[in-house]
Enzyme design. Sequence first.
Site, mmCIF file in Angstrom:
data_model
loop_
_atom_site.group_PDB
_atom_site.id
_atom_site.type_symbol
_atom_site.label_atom_id
_atom_site.label_comp_id
_atom_site.label_asym_id
_atom_site.label_seq_id
_atom_site.Cartn_x
_atom_site.Cartn_y
_atom_site.Cartn_z
ATOM 1 N N ARG A 244 39.970 46.581 42.320
ATOM 2 C CA ARG A 244 39.700 46.773 43.744
ATOM 3 C C ARG A 244 40.758 47.734 44.282
ATOM 4 N NH1 ARG A 244 35.281 45.750 43.190
ATOM 5 N NH2 ARG A 244 34.008 44.069 43.980
ATOM 6 N N GLU A 273 35.942 52.872 51.185
ATOM 7 C CA GLU A 273 34.963 53.459 50.268
ATOM 8 C C GLU A 273 33.746 53.959 51.042
ATOM 9 O OE1 GLU A 273 34.169 51.278 46.743
ATOM 10 O OE2 GLU A 273 36.267 51.257 46.188
ATOM 11 N N HIS A 292 33.598 54.525 42.145
ATOM 12 C CA HIS A 292 33.282 53.084 42.065
ATOM 13 C C HIS A 292 31.979 52.875 41.273
ATOM 14 C CE1 HIS A 292 33.724 48.892 44.078
ATOM 15 N NE2 HIS A 292 33.215 48.796 42.852
HETATM 16 N N1 LIG Z 1 34.751 48.805 39.692
HETATM 17 C C1 LIG Z 1 33.690 48.029 39.551
HETATM 18 O O1 LIG Z 1 32.535 48.504 39.539
HETATM 19 C C2 LIG Z 1 33.885 46.529 39.390
HETATM 20 C C3 LIG Z 1 32.793 45.744 38.945
HETATM 21 C C4 LIG Z 1 32.994 44.373 38.732
HETATM 22 C C5 LIG Z 1 34.244 43.790 38.997
HETATM 23 N N2 LIG Z 1 35.260 44.577 39.477
HETATM 24 C C6 LIG Z 1 36.569 43.981 39.775
HETATM 25 O O2 LIG Z 1 37.269 43.735 38.560
HETATM 26 C C7 LIG Z 1 38.277 42.747 38.808
HETATM 27 C C8 LIG Z 1 38.299 41.732 37.676
HETATM 28 O O3 LIG Z 1 37.066 41.042 37.637
HETATM 29 P P1 LIG Z 1 36.838 39.804 36.622
HETATM 30 O O4 LIG Z 1 35.392 39.469 36.699
HETATM 31 O O5 LIG Z 1 37.487 40.081 35.326
HETATM 32 O O6 LIG Z 1 37.677 38.667 37.387
HETATM 33 P P2 LIG Z 1 38.152 37.263 36.770
HETATM 34 O O7 LIG Z 1 38.302 36.359 37.945
HETATM 35 O O8 LIG Z 1 37.283 36.856 35.625
HETATM 36 O O9 LIG Z 1 39.599 37.613 36.178
HETATM 37 C C9 LIG Z 1 40.691 37.927 36.972
HETATM 38 C C10 LIG Z 1 41.941 37.477 36.231
HETATM 39 O O10 LIG Z 1 43.076 37.897 36.999
HETATM 40 C C11 LIG Z 1 44.041 36.860 36.918
HETATM 41 N N3 LIG Z 1 44.994 36.959 38.020
HETATM 42 C C12 LIG Z 1 44.900 36.482 39.285
HETATM 43 N N4 LIG Z 1 45.993 36.779 39.995
HETATM 44 C C13 LIG Z 1 46.816 37.460 39.150
HETATM 45 C C14 LIG Z 1 48.096 38.026 39.283
HETATM 46 N N5 LIG Z 1 48.765 37.934 40.437
HETATM 47 N N6 LIG Z 1 48.641 38.667 38.229
HETATM 48 C C15 LIG Z 1 47.971 38.747 37.040
HETATM 49 N N7 LIG Z 1 46.757 38.211 36.845
HETATM 50 C C16 LIG Z 1 46.177 37.580 37.886
HETATM 51 C C17 LIG Z 1 43.227 35.582 36.942
HETATM 52 O O11 LIG Z 1 43.977 34.495 36.395
HETATM 53 C C18 LIG Z 1 42.043 35.950 36.087
HETATM 54 O O12 LIG Z 1 42.245 35.603 34.730
HETATM 55 C C19 LIG Z 1 37.971 42.145 40.188
HETATM 56 O O13 LIG Z 1 38.842 42.712 41.137
HETATM 57 C C20 LIG Z 1 36.541 42.626 40.450
HETATM 58 O O14 LIG Z 1 36.267 42.713 41.840
HETATM 59 C C21 LIG Z 1 35.108 45.916 39.659
#
Ligand SMILES: NC(=O)c1ccc[n+]([C@@H]2O[C@H](COP(=O)([O-])OP(=O)(O)OC[C@H]3O[C@@H](n4cnc5c(N)ncnc54)[C@H](O)[C@@H]3O)[C@@H](O)[C@H]2O)c1
Length: 333
Positions: A244, A273, A292
Amino acid sequence: MSRKPRVVVTDYIEPDLDWEAGEVERCGADFVLHQLKFRPENEVIEAVRDAEVIVVNMVKMTADVIDQLAHCRRIIRHGAGYDNVDVAACTARGIPLAYCPDYCVDEVAEQAIALIFASARQVPQSRKILDDAVATGRWDFSPLAKGYRMAGKTLGIIGCGRIGSKVFLKMRHFGFREILVCDPYLRPERLDELGITVVPREKVFREADYITVHTPLTDETRHLVNRDTLAMMKPTAYLVNTSRGPMVDHEALAEALRNKVIAGAAIDVYGTEPPEKTYPLLNLEGAILTPHVSWYSEDAAWAIRRKIVEDIRLALEGKPPRYCVNEEVLTGN
Ligand SMILES: NC(=O)c1ccc[n+]([C@@H]2O[C@H](COP(=O)([O-])OP(=O)(O)OC[C@H]3O[C@@H](n4cnc5c(N)ncnc54)[C@H](O)[C@@H]3O)[C@@H](O)[C@H]2O)c1
């Protein structure tokens, strides 16, 4: 006679939702479509006020909108993030907020990996060298920035959930000396499954040659890449962010790129965005920018359509969502 339940879509990016309309009507509900992105709030309220189920893509579901809902049983966010929906307002009204975090895990992991490789191999920058060579009839590699072999270097992953762990599993085979993972919330069983130990964030910033961020946006992760953490990084290191936009202080990142504090950054997500014309990384050497688009593949685009229809069906049948943001509404805790 009581009316049919109403499923209202506030906005969508598909060319049409004909397939969804057929599926929802088969469930005995009316399916009403709008394109309300950028429309004033009163129009959004008017469109959703009577809905039983609301599917929202980009439209802002503010507390003012949510407070006006008369019959809503569920809001479904079409996507993995839900920053455009006021979760507290949903919870206060007892409305479960469903979301869809599982349709593009491979795609985002692959995009992060693509951006790491594009950074290391200077793929976008090389095109200019080729175009200049075509124009002049001779090769001139002097504009190429210094680049280094990826094999034997250190990869850093911040956030090792669905996407971060996919990056880890796919990248294990690329000859890194070490893969450093920072995720203070991983369960011990998951650490065992992945065969990793986690390290503090500072170690990742100081030692990794490529850092990829995969955390959710929280108060703790907002601006986790900032002037101080950038200053810890090696001058030869690259940052990749597909998570994000607000995870990164983009002004500080631009300054770091201009001053060669780090070698490069590849960014898919932005504070606003699409980014504004004044976005500081536009036209900056060392920045690779994508719109994105990490989530996209035809496979993922169809996967989310099927999953949203499943989420609508569950809502209409009064069953819990596959993924719920505010679980406490379901459990009553
Ligand atoms: N660019 C895109 O098109 C797109 C698409 C889908 C998801 N995303 C983004 O990707 C990111 C990850 O998604 P996901 O499905 O893997 O999420 P998820 O919830 O499965 O995993 C996130 C991980 O981050 C960890 N975490 C939380 N706080 C933390 C910190 N302070 N330091 C280190 N680790 C920490 C959590 O413990 C978790 O394991 C999200 O921000 C989501 O919005 C982007």
